[in-house]
Structure formats: structure tokens, C-alpha cells
Design a protein around this motif. Structure first.
Motif, short mmCIF file in Angstrom:
data_model
loop_
_atom_site.label_atom_id
_atom_site.label_comp_id
_atom_site.label_asym_id
_atom_site.label_seq_id
_atom_site.Cartn_x
_atom_site.Cartn_y
_atom_site.Cartn_z
N SER A 1 -14.45 -20.85 28.80
CA SER A 1 -15.68 -20.15 29.29
C SER A 1 -16.89 -20.87 28.87
O SER A 1 -17.15 -21.20 27.71
CB SER A 1 -15.79 -18.68 29.03
N GLU B 1 -9.75 -19.13 32.86
CA GLU B 1 -11.22 -19.77 32.76
C GLU B 1 -11.14 -21.21 33.08
O GLU B 1 -10.04 -21.66 33.56
CB GLU B 1 -11.50 -19.69 31.13
N LYS C 1 -7.48 -24.69 35.68
CA LYS C 1 -7.97 -23.75 34.94
C LYS C 1 -7.03 -23.80 33.45
O LYS C 1 -6.28 -24.21 33.21
CB LYS C 1 -7.21 -22.38 35.60
N SER D 1 -14.12 -15.11 21.38
CA SER D 1 -12.78 -16.19 21.94
C SER D 1 -12.17 -16.61 20.71
O SER D 1 -12.65 -16.95 19.68
CB SER D 1 -13.43 -17.35 22.60
N TRP E 1 -9.09 -13.83 24.12
CA TRP E 1 -10.26 -12.88 23.36
C TRP E 1 -9.83 -11.57 22.69
O TRP E 1 -8.79 -10.89 22.79
CB TRP E 1 -11.29 -12.61 24.57
N THR F 1 -7.81 -14.37 29.86
CA THR F 1 -8.33 -14.43 30.92
C THR F 1 -8.37 -15.75 31.55
O THR F 1 -7.75 -16.80 31.01
CB THR F 1 -10.07 -14.26 30.97
N GLN G 1 -7.54 -18.17 28.31
CA GLN G 1 -8.35 -18.13 26.93
C GLN G 1 -8.07 -16.76 26.43
O GLN G 1 -8.25 -15.69 27.14
CB GLN G 1 -9.93 -18.62 27.54
N ARG H 1 -18.39 -15.83 26.95
CA ARG H 1 -18.00 -14.54 27.40
C ARG H 1 -16.93 -14.63 28.63
O ARG H 1 -16.95 -15.83 29.19
CB ARG H 1 -19.03 -13.76 27.93
N PRO H 2 -15.92 -13.57 28.64
CA PRO H 2 -14.84 -14.13 29.74
C PRO H 2 -15.76 -14.13 31.11
O PRO H 2 -16.62 -13.39 31.64
CB PRO H 2 -14.18 -12.97 29.84
N THR H 3 -15.31 -14.95 32.06
CA THR H 3 -16.03 -15.14 33.34
C THR H 3 -14.72 -14.94 34.45
O THR H 3 -15.34 -14.83 35.62
CB THR H 3 -16.32 -16.48 33.60
N GLY H 4 -13.36 -15.28 34.19
CA GLY H 4 -12.62 -15.40 34.97
C GLY H 4 -12.00 -13.94 35.12
O GLY H 4 -11.91 -12.96 34.43
#
Length: 231
Positions: free
Chosen positions: A213, A208, A161, A177, A166, A206, A164, A217-220
Motif C-alpha cells: 500500500s 495491494e 498485485k 502493516s 495488517w 488485503t 499484505q 493503509r489498506p487500499t485493496g
């Protein structure tokens, strides 16, 4: 820092925000905030903790009698001080010199400042865990449009992982980002391509995939989050 040192720093920040320090100690703490990110983070944390309480207190208007007493006290003090100065020849000599110096300084300042745009405001952000509200990172943005991210505590990393960073201001369609983070040390980003920062602008970190990502966009999950405060 040891737990005892952190606790003492937290107590000092709390007294600073509450306004219980002497004038000399308050000035000393204020001068340390620019160079001590942990202390600045503690102060910001106390401010965010106490402001909701202050907002619940309704303003209390002084009575007309109290205003009259205050006005009489101020007027009497002014007359007393002014009379002593008026009768002192040293005051007039000093006043003449001050006026001359003020005119010279004003001319120099105006000559150097006219046509020069005002410096953009500086911002600080304390990024805290959304779970226990403990501060994890400090964001500092100076007039040079450089964003500096400083870790306030160790951040465990997963091998598969990445962290990241933002940011998102009011009116933006979504977070932007600022890049991936390396655990364990401060990192600096240039934000020249972004619009000027705004008070209350959102920042978050976040978890990621290793390359960040894949969708922009944030995913985690959100590990740390906070909002910008102008300094």
C-alpha cells in the motif's frame, strides 16, 4: 490433505467443541492442537460458529430440591471415601510423604519464580474469506513475540498485485502493516515493536500493489480477516 481427511478432521473438531468426545479422546485432541494448525483452525472455526448459538441460551437455575439432592449425594460420597482412607494406615504414611515432597517442591518453585514476570499469553487467529467464511490462513503468536502465518489452502496470486498483512487493536487510529506475503508457504514476523496483543485484535490480508500500500493503509479488497483468541 485429501477432502476425506479434511472432512474427518472437521468432524473431530466439531465433536471436540461440542464436548461429545470421551475424556481420553478429548485430551488427545487437545495435545494435537499445538502441532496441527489445520486442526486448530477447524476448532476455532467451530467455536466461532457455535458461540452465537450458546449466547442465545438463557441460563437455567436448578431448583432448591435438586440442589439438596446434589448436596446430599456429594456429602455421602465424601464421608464414604474419607472413612475408608481414615482407617487405612497406608493413607497416613502416604500423607506424610506427600506433605514433605510438597514443601520441597514449593520451595524450589518459589525460589525459581519469584521476581520472574509472567509469560505473555499466546494467541491464535483464523483468517477466513469474508465472502464464504472458508479459512485461508492461520496466525500463531507465541510468548517469544514471533508471529507465524501458515496458509491453509492455495492462495491465487496476481502478477501485478501483492498480499499484505495488517493488524489493528482497539484504540489504535488505524491498521498497522506487518509486511508483504509470499504465496505458498509459511512466513514469520517479529512483532517486538508493536504493543502487546489483545484478545479480539483484528488481523486481515488485503490485495495491494506489488510494493504494498502506498499510503500506509489498506487500499485493496480484503481477502481474509479474523480476530485473535488467547490460548
Amino acid at each position: 490433505m485429501t477432502p476425506e481427511e479434511l472432512s474427518a478432521l472437521d468432524d473431530l473438531a466439531g465433536e471436540y467443541v461440542l464436548g461429545t468426545l470421551s475424556w481420553e479422546r478429548r485430551q488427545a485432541v487437545a495435545s494435537r492442537l499445538l502441532n496441527e494448525p489445520v486442526l486448530a483452525a477447524k476448532v476455532a472455526q467451530w467455536e466461532s460458529r457455535l458461540q452465537p448459538l450458546a449466547d442465545t441460551v438463557a441460563p437455567l437455575a436448578p431448583t432448591a430440591q435438586l440442589w439438596r439432592r446434589i448436596s446430599r449425594s456429594i456429602s455421602a460420597a465424601r464421608r464414604s471415601v474419607w472413612r475408608r482412607w481414615w482407617d487405612d494406615i497406608r493413607f497416613w504414611r502416604l500423607a506424610s510423604g506427600v506433605v514433605s515432597c510438597a514443601a520441597l517442591v514449593l520451595a524450589v518453585v518459589l525460589g525459581g519464580k519469584l521476581g520472574t514476570p509472567a509469560s505473555p499469553p499466546r494467541f491464535v487467529v483464523v483468517l477466513a474469506s469474508p465472502l464464504d467464511k472458508s479459512p485461508g490462513w492461520l496466525v500463531q503468536v507465541g510468548a517469544d513475540r514471533k508471529l507465524r502465518l501458515i496458509p491453509l489452502k492455495p492462495e491465487p496470486m496476481q502478477a501485478d498485485k501483492a498480499l499484505q498483512l495488517w493488524t489493528k487493536a482497539d484504540g489504535w487510529s488505524g491498521p498497522v502493516s506487518l509486511g508483504l506475503l509470499q504465496a505458498g508457504g509459511a512466513v514469520e514476523f517479529s512483532i517486538d515493536k508493536l504493543p502487546p496483543l489483545q484478545p479480539n485484535q483484528l488481523f486481515e490480508i488485503t490485495l495491494e500493489p506489488p510494493q504494498g500500500s502506498p499510503i500506509g493503509r489498506p487500499t485493496g479488497p480484503i481477502l481474509s480477516i479474523g480476530r485473535a483468541v488467547a490460548t
